[in-house]
Design a protein around this motif. Structure first.
Motif, mmCIF file in Angstrom:
data_model
loop_
_atom_site.group_PDB
_atom_site.id
_atom_site.type_symbol
_atom_site.label_atom_id
_atom_site.label_comp_id
_atom_site.label_asym_id
_atom_site.label_seq_id
_atom_site.Cartn_x
_atom_site.Cartn_y
_atom_site.Cartn_z
ATOM 1 N N ILE A 650 16.899 5.942 29.582
ATOM 2 C CA ILE A 650 16.820 4.568 30.091
ATOM 3 C C ILE A 650 18.169 4.142 30.656
ATOM 4 C CG2 ILE A 650 16.326 2.177 29.493
ATOM 5 C CD1 ILE A 650 14.615 3.293 27.188
ATOM 6 N N LEU A 651 19.237 4.470 29.930
ATOM 7 C CA LEU A 651 20.561 4.044 30.388
ATOM 8 C C LEU A 651 20.904 4.695 31.717
ATOM 9 C CD1 LEU A 651 23.051 2.360 29.696
ATOM 10 C CD2 LEU A 651 24.062 4.407 28.732
ATOM 11 N N SER A 652 20.551 5.982 31.871
ATOM 12 C CA SER A 652 20.905 6.628 33.133
ATOM 13 C C SER A 652 20.107 6.016 34.280
ATOM 14 C CB SER A 652 20.708 8.141 33.049
ATOM 15 O OG SER A 652 19.365 8.437 32.835
ATOM 16 N N GLU A 653 18.853 5.611 34.000
ATOM 17 C CA GLU A 653 18.074 4.953 35.057
ATOM 18 C C GLU A 653 18.705 3.621 35.433
ATOM 19 O OE1 GLU A 653 13.861 4.594 34.261
ATOM 20 O OE2 GLU A 653 13.786 6.765 33.890
ATOM 21 N N MET A 654 19.124 2.890 34.403
ATOM 22 C CA MET A 654 19.761 1.590 34.673
ATOM 23 C C MET A 654 21.037 1.784 35.469
ATOM 24 S SD MET A 654 19.351 -0.493 31.126
ATOM 25 C CE MET A 654 19.620 -2.137 31.716
ATOM 26 N N THR A 655 21.823 2.790 35.074
ATOM 27 C CA THR A 655 23.089 3.035 35.748
ATOM 28 C C THR A 655 22.857 3.372 37.210
ATOM 29 O OG1 THR A 655 23.939 3.873 33.670
ATOM 30 C CG2 THR A 655 25.211 4.376 35.618
ATOM 31 N N LEU A 656 21.878 4.208 37.416
ATOM 32 C CA LEU A 656 21.569 4.599 38.787
ATOM 33 C C LEU A 656 21.157 3.393 39.615
ATOM 34 C CD1 LEU A 656 21.366 6.990 40.626
ATOM 35 C CD2 LEU A 656 18.990 7.254 39.952
ATOM 36 N N LEU A 657 20.295 2.574 39.012
ATOM 37 C CA LEU A 657 19.826 1.380 39.700
ATOM 38 C C LEU A 657 20.999 0.467 40.030
ATOM 39 C CD1 LEU A 657 17.404 -0.285 40.636
ATOM 40 C CD2 LEU A 657 17.320 -1.309 38.362
ATOM 41 N N ILE A 659 24.221 1.313 40.318
ATOM 42 C CA ILE A 659 25.115 1.894 41.325
ATOM 43 C C ILE A 659 24.518 1.737 42.717
ATOM 44 C CG2 ILE A 659 26.074 4.070 42.145
ATOM 45 C CD1 ILE A 659 26.440 4.896 39.262
ATOM 46 N N GLU A 660 23.229 2.014 42.805
ATOM 47 C CA GLU A 660 22.571 1.896 44.113
ATOM 48 C C GLU A 660 22.639 0.472 44.610
ATOM 49 O OE1 GLU A 660 18.744 3.528 45.375
ATOM 50 O OE2 GLU A 660 18.887 4.732 43.539
ATOM 51 N N SER A 661 22.365 -0.471 43.702
ATOM 52 C CA SER A 661 22.311 -1.865 44.123
ATOM 53 C C SER A 661 23.688 -2.401 44.468
ATOM 54 C CB SER A 661 21.712 -2.728 43.013
ATOM 55 O OG SER A 661 20.552 -2.135 42.523
ATOM 56 N N SER A 662 24.682 -1.948 43.729
ATOM 57 C CA SER A 662 26.005 -2.532 43.924
ATOM 58 C C SER A 662 26.784 -1.872 45.040
ATOM 59 C CB SER A 662 26.824 -2.414 42.649
ATOM 60 O OG SER A 662 26.332 -3.274 41.682
ATOM 61 N N TYR A 663 26.636 -0.569 45.195
ATOM 62 C CA TYR A 663 27.585 0.134 46.060
ATOM 63 C C TYR A 663 26.967 0.808 47.279
ATOM 64 C CZ TYR A 663 30.424 -0.544 41.900
ATOM 65 O OH TYR A 663 31.093 -1.092 40.848
ATOM 66 N N SER A 664 25.663 1.010 47.288
ATOM 67 C CA SER A 664 25.124 1.784 48.417
ATOM 68 C C SER A 664 25.044 0.922 49.668
ATOM 69 C CB SER A 664 23.747 2.332 48.060
ATOM 70 O OG SER A 664 22.798 1.293 48.150
ATOM 71 N N PRO B 8 24.313 11.418 41.110
ATOM 72 C CA PRO B 8 22.906 11.224 41.477
ATOM 73 C C PRO B 8 22.539 12.106 42.668
ATOM 74 C CG PRO B 8 24.220 9.285 42.015
ATOM 75 C CD PRO B 8 25.124 10.248 41.335
ATOM 76 N N GLN B 9 21.512 12.879 42.491
ATOM 77 C CA GLN B 9 21.171 13.838 43.536
ATOM 78 C C GLN B 9 20.527 13.178 44.738
ATOM 79 O OE1 GLN B 9 18.810 16.528 41.274
ATOM 80 N NE2 GLN B 9 20.578 17.756 40.651
ATOM 81 N N GLN B 10 19.909 12.058 44.489
ATOM 82 C CA GLN B 10 19.200 11.421 45.608
ATOM 83 C C GLN B 10 20.149 10.912 46.669
ATOM 84 O OE1 GLN B 10 17.463 8.412 43.330
ATOM 85 N NE2 GLN B 10 15.579 9.542 42.896
#
Lengths: 692, 336
Positions: A650-657, A659-664, B8-10
């Motif tokens: 769960i934490l890795s999903e949150m982190t990914l979300l 990072i994507e939301s903040s920096y991509s 992240p691979q994606q």
């Protein structure tokens, strides 16, 4: 390079901070010479030398095994000596030893903090015995130096000057808070009893072998300071008898407080008889209530230097005003005063002066018998001389005046350096030497009176006092004195045989009396220097400062605090007091809060960000792994091993979300609500998973 | 969802060919300089950010090997200038020489190019040269052109200076002033290799063989352009601003970071993200390059110039690194 770095890589400031700590420790050692044993001081100095030698390279430091061995040896030594120096001093020594040993090993932040705190304790220990302004200023300096070393240790690579500026600012900011707390916070009694020290007691001793007071006469240490309500209330020099101890037991050489007296006092106390001094005080109070206003002028305050003893002195006669005293003062049946605990630090006491009150004999025949005892043999010549005197002067009063006259007429002299008189000291003094000081005269006269059948006893205390201000008297150790009380018609009458020989002793003090007989209290160059005008001015100035310090800072007790608050607020009620304390606390709290509360940027963090931070703090609490400055991904890597599989996921999903939301590049885009919802969902799942 | 490194691979780069190039380059460099993957990545970051590199190390650590290897894999023209106290600016930049030919048309000044006219210049022991020579080099680095006798000569592009300094035996040197240190994009130290790495190095048989060229000139420019395309979000830029502002507002930092430094941080983070195969930069990337980019800029002039280590305790951090780490640790990236 990075991989080679030790985690505790040294910054270039550490050796200097360590060195500063060692210097502060050295200064503390030297101020604690009275409490510390000599070998502890030497051990401490060795540790400082070791630290100095290894200033640059820590390879010179002794290894842990050596220090452990030293620690074991010191422990044995301390246990061995501990019994003779008392509990308190043992503890101070233990602190100093521990500091010295750790100083040799000092190599980490933890050690440094430990030593810093220990030195604060050592400063506290210093304040147990040293309370003067000078000591205070000195310890303040050491404290500032310690703070500087701490700031320098933690500060980044900046010059010492900016560290000093930093410390200075902090200290100045803390002053108003300290002052406010000092004035307003309730002064609680100590939570524990100070263990009695076995070290040398100061001031008068409870036995007098003529010769003892002479050693006191060499000391110009302050004994106490008395403050009278007005200049007119200060007694005349001849009336300044500060009564301390009554010696009733004589073994041919030494006067002491008799065992029988001690037993009697205990018995009388258990019988709950009121001592005559208190009776006197009560009657005086009743009389005063008729003529109002007199009580004001008769009460005075004494600031007494620590004696480490129970007994206390006061003007003859004074009743303790226990309503205002912090330490209860008990009156004895011989009109002496005792405190409930030994005087371990400077304290102030309040007394009501009862001039011309008689010293009565409250216990009848017992006192009469106790004070008529003489050793069976010894000093035969005196006995014969007294019996011949007695025939010429049959009344007790007549005998006493005859003895006094004898001293006056037979060419006796006053000196602080009499010859030793080991055998039949009184015979030798009266008929051969004819030179001595107060103890000799008092001792001889008491013996003579007893030999003549008049009950008599020796009283010790102080006589005189220098006027510091119009209404302030300072009495020093060299004012120590001894005189005689004779029981005549059931009243103890004071005779001071010394005044027959050196009348100026009473009028002008010991210096003048000695000068008349061509002697000086102090000798050598230093003595001459002391007579210089500049020195006298300086000395007066210092005394004045010390007095004000004792009066206003050290003497600021619960009573003075109450007076101050009453002046400010009027009648004191519990409600008012509570309000004042709470207000003070909140003012201090607000000041601190304003200063320390980080100036927070207006929180513009988006909702999903805050939810993520919330999840992270839950993880931190759960795993005990702090995030500090780590980026989301690094923290995930670090904390993963502490979490179960589900939480990890769960934490890795949150982190990914996050990072994507903040920096991509796409960022949060248009799905703001969607991302927030997703994050919320994850957070809920995470909390659930953590609970399992 | 995450690979072993936690990436992240994606979020991989679209251009797979470039990704392969980077990997190949890192592998090739890794064969030359064993066990220093982090420093190699930093050096590559510096090159991709079009910045100049300062290497501070004891002799024999592989400074020259690194610079040579870099020029080889990118197929760049390489020259080396050994700095000494008597080196003159003209020795480095070049001089106008009068031709005495037969024909009148031959009798003219022609410019003889100095060794600086190379794509990769190794300025060895830069701090041994006189300030005059140093500043001539630093000016050329900044302007990317050289002016001699009123004529301006452009330096080749790409132009990449790798300067080295020896931290020990400082006598007879002219330490670089802060203003000139700021011109270097980053400073790195290779340091002693680990046990295993050095063992592998000693067992290596083909140590002296030259590396084959992997990229041509054009691809380096393309890579640099791709780095510029890496996305940096507002949150990331805020993080960088918080870092530099902390260095300016806190008196603990005697030399605050300049705008040039914050630009370098952003560029470095982007390049690092690019090397790590990411389409956008995150705080990890800033943190990865932070010490290398800021340590030499934060050092105070009162400090022992450049370094804090001596031969006996080589592993000791320099004052600048301590400051840099402290600064990094004082800011929470998630507060932005």
């Amino acid at each position: 390079m990075i991989a080679l770095l030790k985690p505790s890589a040294l910054s270039s400031h550490q050796p200097i901070s360590y060195f500063m700590l060692a210097i502060a420790y050295g200064v503390l050692l030297l101020t604690l010479t009275e409490e510390l044993m000599i070998w502890v001081i030497i051990l401490g100095l060795c540790a400082i030398v070791v630290r100095t030698v290894s200033f640059e390279k820590s390879s010179h430091l002794p290894n842990a095994r050596t220090v452990n061995l030293l620690a074991v040896l010191s422990l044995f030594a301390l246990t061995w000596f501990g019994f003779s120096i008392g509990l308190l001093n043992s503890m101070i020594n233990l602190l100093a030893i521990a500091f010295a040993l750790k100083l040799m090993l000092l190599d980490s932040k933890r050690d440094f903090h430990l030593l810093f705190c220990t030195s604060l304790f050592l400063i506290g220990c210093g304040f147990i015995s040293a309370l003067s302004v000078i000591a205070w200023l000195g310890y303040l300096g050491v404290l500032l130096f310690l703070l500087l070393s701490l700031a320098y240790y933690h500060g980044p690579v900046t010059p010492l000057k900016s560290s000093a500026k930093f410390v200075g600012t902090l200290v100045i900011q803390s002053i108003p808070i300290a002052a406010l707390l000092f004035l307003v916070m309730p002064q609680l009694p100590p939570l524990w009893q100070m263990p009695t020290s076995k070290s040398q007691q100061t001031g008068l001793s409870d036995t007098v072998t003529p010769g003892d007071i002479a050693s006191l006469a060499k000391s110009s240490e302050l004994a106490f300071t008395a403050t009278f309500p007005s200049a007119s209330a200060v007694p005349e020099p001849q009336q300044r008898y500060w009564r301390a101890l009554v010696m009733e037991d004589f073994n041919g050489k030494t006067w002491s407080i008799g065992q029988k007296r001690k037993q009697a006092e205990r018995q009388l106390a258990t019988m709950r008889r009121t001592p005559p001094l208190l009776l006197l005080a009560n009657t005086a109070e009743n009389e005063e209530s008729d003529e109002s206003g007199i009580s004001e002028t008769k009460s005075y305050e004494m600031i007494v230097e620590p004696t480490k003893q129970n007994w206390l002195f006061a003007l003859e006669l004074s009743a303790p005003n226990n309503g205002k005293n912090n330490i209860t003062v008990n009156a004895q049946f011989d009109y002496t005063l005792r405190t409930s605990t030994p005087l371990m630090s400077k304290k102030s006491f309040y007394f009501d002066y009862l001039p011309n009150a008689p010293v009565t004999n409250p216990v009848g025949e017992f006192e009469r018998q106790l004070n008529s005892l003489l050793p069976a043999t010894s000093n035969q010549e005196t006995r014969q001389w007294v019996s011949s005197l007695k025939q010429a002067n049959p009344t007790p009063r007549g005998l006493a005046s005859a003895i006094m006259n004898y001293f006056k007429q037979q060419g006796f002299t006053y000196t602080l350096e009499p010859n030793a008189m080991p055998v039949d000291p009184i015979d030798r003094f009266i008929f051969e030497e004819k030179a001595g000081f107060c103890a000799h005269y008092a001792s001889a006269m008491t013996f003579a009176l007893r030999a003549g059948g008049v009950p008599a006893r020796m009283v010790t205390g102080y006589q005189g006092g220098e006027q510091l201000d119009d209404n302030v008297l300072q009495v020093r150790q060299y004012d120590a004195h001894a005189w005689v009380e004779a029981l005549i018609d059931d009243t103890w009458v004071r005779y001071d045989p010394t005044s027959m020989v050196a009348p100026s002793r009473l009028q002008y003090g010991i210096e003048q009396a000695l000068a008349e007989f061509g002697e000086k209290r102090t000798d050598g160059l230093l003595g001459d220097l002391r007579e210089g005008a500049l020195f006298t001015t300086l000395q007066n100035w210092m005394r004045q400062m010390d007095y004000q310090w004792s009066k206003w800072i050290l003497g600021f007790d619960a009573n003075k605090q109450k007076d101050l608050l009453e002046d400010l607020l009027g009648q004191i009620t519990t409600k008012k007091m509570t309000a004042v304390f709470l207000a003070t606390l909140s003012i201090v709290g607000v000041i601190l809060l304003v200063y320390f509360f980080p100036i927070q940027r207006q929180s513009t963090l988006p909702k999903y960000h805050r939810i993520y931070l919330n999840a992270l703090s839950a993880i931190e609490k759960h795993s005990g792994v702090e995030r500090q400055y780590l980026s989301p991904r690094e923290y995930l890597n670090k904390v993963s091993s502490h979490l179960n599989e589900n939480t990890q996921k769960i934490l890795s999903e949150m982190t990914l979300l996050f990072i994507e939301s903040s920096y991509s590049r796409e960022g949060i885009g248009d799905d703001k609500a969607k991302v927030t919802l997703k994050m919320k969902h994850h957070n809920r799942a995470l909390k659930k998973s953590l609970r399992q | 969802m995450f690979d072993e490194a936690g990436n992240p691979q994606q979020l991989t780069l679209s251009d797979n060919a470039m990704r392969l190039d980077i990997e190949e380059i890192l592998q090739a460099l890794g064969e030359k300089i064993i066990g220093k993957q982090h420093q190699l990545k930093l050096a590559l970051t510096c090159l991709l950010s079009n910045g100049h590199l300062l290497i501070e190390d004891l002799p024999g650590m592989g400074k020259t090997t690194l610079s040579h290897a870099l020029s080889q894999v990118f197929g760049l023209q390489y020259s080396r200038i050994q700095f000494t106290s008597d080196l003159l600016p003209s020795d480095m930049l070049g001089v106008n020489i009068f031709h005495t030919g037969e024909a009148d048309t031959d009798k003219q000044f022609t410019f003889r190019h100095g060794p600086i006219f190379s794509q990769v210049v190794l300025a060895d022991e830069l701090n041994r040269a006189s300030p005059k020579t140093q500043s001539a080099l630093l000016e050329a680095m900044e302007e990317r052109q050289v002016s001699i006798d009123g004529t301006t000569h452009s330096l080749p592009s790409p132009f990449f200076v790798i300067a080295t300094q020896n931290p020990s035996s400082q006598s007879g040197t002219y330490p670089l002033p802060e203003s000139q240190l700021d011109r270097f994009f980053m400073r790195i130290s290779l340091g002693y290799p680990e046990w295993d790495a050095e063992k592998a190095m000693l067992k290596q048989s083909n140590a002296s063989t030259a590396l084959s060229q992997i990229l041509d000139e054009g691809s380096l420019t393309a890579l640099q352009k791709s780095v510029d395309d890496v996305h940096a979000s507002d949150a990331l830029i805020n993080y960088i601003l918080m870092l530099v502002n902390e260095s300016r507002s806190n008196s603990a930092y005697p030399n605050p970071l300049s705008p040039r430094a914050s630009r370098a941080l952003l560029q470095g983070a982007k390049a690092w993200a690019f090397i790590s195969n990411k389409a956008f930069a995150t705080p990890d990337d800033v943190q990865a390059v932070f010490t290398a980019i800021t340590a030499h800029r934060l050092t105070s002039s009162s400090q022992h110039q450049g370094t804090g280590f001596d031969n006996s305790t080589y592993a000791r951090e320099s004052a600048g690194e301590t400051l840099s780490k402290k600064l990094l640790e004082s800011i929470d990236p998630l507060a932005a």
